[in-house]
Design a protein around this motif. Sequence first.
Motif, PDB file in Angstrom:
ATOM      1  N   LEU A  27       0.832  -1.207   0.000  1.00 17.37           N
ATOM      2  CA  LEU A  27       0.000   0.000   0.000  1.00 17.37           C
ATOM      3  C   LEU A  27       0.863   1.252   0.000  1.00 17.37           C
ATOM      4  CD1 LEU A  27      -2.817   1.248   0.052  1.00 17.37           C
ATOM      5  CD2 LEU A  27      -2.723   1.149   2.561  1.00 17.37           C
ATOM      6  N   ILE A  28       0.632   2.067  -1.012  1.00 15.53           N
ATOM      7  CA  ILE A  28       1.314   3.354  -1.147  1.00 15.53           C
ATOM      8  C   ILE A  28       0.323   4.450  -0.774  1.00 15.53           C
ATOM      9  CG2 ILE A  28       2.487   4.943  -2.723  1.00 15.53           C
ATOM     10  CD1 ILE A  28       2.888   2.448  -4.591  1.00 15.53           C
ATOM     11  N   ALA A  29       0.739   5.351   0.105  1.00 11.27           N
ATOM     12  CA  ALA A  29      -0.066   6.531   0.423  1.00 11.27           C
ATOM     13  C   ALA A  29       0.589   7.721  -0.267  1.00 11.27           C
ATOM     14  CB  ALA A  29      -0.130   6.760   1.934  1.00 11.27           C
ATOM     15  N   GLY A  30      -0.185   8.426  -1.054  1.00 12.40           N
ATOM     16  CA  GLY A  30       0.307   9.610  -1.748  1.00 12.40           C
ATOM     17  C   GLY A  30      -0.201  10.854  -1.052  1.00 12.40           C
ATOM     18  N   VAL A  31       0.703  11.666  -0.540  1.00 14.54           N
ATOM     19  CA  VAL A  31       0.331  12.875   0.181  1.00 14.54           C
ATOM     20  C   VAL A  31       0.438  14.065  -0.779  1.00 14.54           C
ATOM     21  CG1 VAL A  31       0.772  14.313   2.198  1.00 14.54           C
ATOM     22  CG2 VAL A  31       1.250  11.858   2.299  1.00 14.54           C
ATOM     23  N   VAL A  32      -0.674  14.731  -0.986  1.00 13.20           N
ATOM     24  CA  VAL A  32      -0.754  15.858  -1.914  1.00 13.20           C
ATOM     25  C   VAL A  32      -0.016  17.067  -1.331  1.00 13.20           C
ATOM     26  CG1 VAL A  32      -2.390  17.425  -3.042  1.00 13.20           C
ATOM     27  CG2 VAL A  32      -2.946  15.008  -2.808  1.00 13.20           C
ATOM     28  N   THR A  33       0.744  17.751  -2.176  1.00 10.39           N
ATOM     29  CA  THR A  33       1.462  18.945  -1.726  1.00 10.39           C
ATOM     30  C   THR A  33       0.483  20.043  -1.320  1.00 10.39           C
ATOM     31  OG1 THR A  33       1.555  19.922  -3.937  1.00 10.39           O
ATOM     32  CG2 THR A  33       3.419  18.500  -3.282  1.00 10.39           C
ATOM     33  N   ASP A  34       0.976  21.000  -0.561  1.00  7.99           N
ATOM     34  CA  ASP A  34       0.148  22.139  -0.148  1.00  7.99           C
ATOM     35  C   ASP A  34      -0.418  22.869  -1.360  1.00  7.99           C
ATOM     36  OD1 ASP A  34       0.945  21.442   2.392  1.00  7.99           O
ATOM     37  OD2 ASP A  34       2.186  23.214   2.724  1.00  7.99           O
ATOM     38  N   GLU A  35       0.432  23.070  -2.368  1.00  7.20           N
ATOM     39  CA  GLU A  35       0.008  23.810  -3.569  1.00  7.20           C
ATOM     40  C   GLU A  35      -1.091  23.068  -4.321  1.00  7.20           C
ATOM     41  OE1 GLU A  35       3.221  22.978  -2.801  1.00  7.20           O
ATOM     42  OE2 GLU A  35       3.791  24.962  -2.034  1.00  7.20           O
ATOM     43  N   GLN A  43       2.467  15.774  -8.705  1.00  6.49           N
ATOM     44  CA  GLN A  43       1.728  15.859  -9.952  1.00  6.49           C
ATOM     45  C   GLN A  43       0.229  15.894  -9.683  1.00  6.49           C
ATOM     46  OE1 GLN A  43       3.532  13.355  -8.781  1.00  6.49           O
ATOM     47  NE2 GLN A  43       4.905  12.476 -10.269  1.00  6.49           N
ATOM     48  N   PRO A  44      -0.496  16.769 -10.368  1.00  3.37           N
ATOM     49  CA  PRO A  44      -1.950  16.760 -10.185  1.00  3.37           C
ATOM     50  C   PRO A  44      -2.626  15.572 -10.881  1.00  3.37           C
ATOM     51  CG  PRO A  44      -1.299  18.517 -11.687  1.00  3.37           C
ATOM     52  CD  PRO A  44      -0.040  17.868 -11.209  1.00  3.37           C
ATOM     53  N   SER A  45      -1.955  14.967 -11.843  1.00  3.99           N
ATOM     54  CA  SER A  45      -2.534  13.849 -12.593  1.00  3.99           C
ATOM     55  C   SER A  45      -2.140  12.518 -11.965  1.00  3.99           C
ATOM     56  CB  SER A  45      -2.038  13.889 -14.046  1.00  3.99           C
ATOM     57  OG  SER A  45      -2.250  12.644 -14.674  1.00  3.99           O
ATOM     58  N   LYS A  46      -3.133  11.698 -11.650  1.00  4.10           N
ATOM     59  CA  LYS A  46      -2.860  10.371 -11.083  1.00  4.10           C
ATOM     60  C   LYS A  46      -2.155   9.480 -12.102  1.00  4.10           C
ATOM     61  CE  LYS A  46      -4.852  11.532  -7.281  1.00  4.10           C
ATOM     62  NZ  LYS A  46      -4.400  12.866  -6.981  1.00  4.10           N
ATOM     63  N   LEU A  47      -2.365   9.734 -13.382  1.00  9.77           N
ATOM     64  CA  LEU A  47      -1.663   8.974 -14.412  1.00  9.77           C
ATOM     65  C   LEU A  47      -0.168   9.298 -14.370  1.00  9.77           C
ATOM     66  CD1 LEU A  47      -2.076   6.904 -16.642  1.00  9.77           C
ATOM     67  CD2 LEU A  47      -2.609   8.782 -18.207  1.00  9.77           C
ATOM     68  N   ASP A  48       0.169  10.547 -14.139  1.00 11.92           N
ATOM     69  CA  ASP A  48       1.583  10.926 -13.989  1.00 11.92           C
ATOM     70  C   ASP A  48       2.185  10.273 -12.751  1.00 11.92           C
ATOM     71  OD1 ASP A  48       1.499  12.484 -16.283  1.00 11.92           O
ATOM     72  OD2 ASP A  48       1.161  14.354 -15.194  1.00 11.92           O
ATOM     73  N   VAL A  49       1.422  10.226 -11.661  1.00 10.08           N
ATOM     74  CA  VAL A  49       1.888   9.545 -10.439  1.00 10.08           C
ATOM     75  C   VAL A  49       2.150   8.080 -10.761  1.00 10.08           C
ATOM     76  CG1 VAL A  49       1.275   8.828  -8.096  1.00 10.08           C
ATOM     77  CG2 VAL A  49       0.674  11.128  -8.890  1.00 10.08           C
ATOM     78  N   TRP A  50       1.231   7.448 -11.480  1.00 10.45           N
ATOM     79  CA  TRP A  50       1.354   6.038 -11.832  1.00 10.45           C
ATOM     80  C   TRP A  50       2.644   5.774 -12.617  1.00 10.45           C
ATOM     81  CZ3 TRP A  50       1.737   3.523 -16.492  1.00 10.45           C
ATOM     82  CH2 TRP A  50       1.632   2.133 -16.447  1.00 10.45           C
ATOM     83  N   HIS A  51       3.002   6.691 -13.513  1.00 12.22           N
ATOM     84  CA  HIS A  51       4.234   6.512 -14.296  1.00 12.22           C
ATOM     85  C   HIS A  51       5.463   6.476 -13.395  1.00 12.22           C
ATOM     86  CE1 HIS A  51       2.724   6.447 -18.375  1.00 12.22           C
ATOM     87  NE2 HIS A  51       1.914   7.440 -18.077  1.00 12.22           N
ATOM     88  N   ASP A  52       5.462   7.245 -12.315  1.00  6.04           N
ATOM     89  CA  ASP A  52       6.601   7.289 -11.393  1.00  6.04           C
ATOM     90  C   ASP A  52       6.542   6.203 -10.318  1.00  6.04           C
ATOM     91  OD1 ASP A  52       7.600   9.506 -12.734  1.00  6.04           O
ATOM     92  OD2 ASP A  52       6.683  10.943 -11.348  1.00  6.04           O
ATOM     93  N   HIS A  53       5.340   5.802  -9.931  1.00  2.10           N
ATOM     94  CA  HIS A  53       5.129   4.819  -8.856  1.00  2.10           C
ATOM     95  C   HIS A  53       3.978   3.899  -9.279  1.00  2.10           C
ATOM     96  CE1 HIS A  53       7.634   7.267  -6.182  1.00  2.10           C
ATOM     97  NE2 HIS A  53       7.017   8.292  -6.733  1.00  2.10           N
TER      98      HIS A  53
END
Length: 138
Positions: A31-39, A74-84
């Motif tokens: 399980l990966i938890a992705g924490v969104v940046t403040d921005e 990244q705001p795009s979950k697809l971009d997150v998926w490419h990295d993780h």
Amino acid sequence: MVRGYVPGVFDLFHIGHLNILRSAREQCDWLIAGVVTDENAFRAKSKFPVIPLAERVSILEHITLVDEVIVEHQPSKLDVWHDHPFDVIFKGDDWRGTPKGERLERDLGTVGVEVAYFPYTMHTSSTLLRAALEQFAS
């Protein structure tokens, strides 16, 4: 091995956050938890988190349900998926049937990622906690 991903701001950590992490953990091996940046949180919700990013990350790093914590720049979950890469993304069911939820399903479907929804914890949210804190402070 099924890799799951739970994105969120995780501000003012509460039972709703714990519920989704517990439910997600039951349905994946990692399980990966992705924490969104403040921005990015501000872009999505028009307000900055109360708890600083480093502290939100630290809280999740100490929750045994979570195997890995990443900062989601990244705001795009697809971009997150490419990295993780992950096999399934977990969201609250308040996203189901919404334009954002449908876009998420469509985008991640192109790479074979399943979107799994869990019941949203209606009685507790960071928004409600923030409102209570603001009322108490005034």
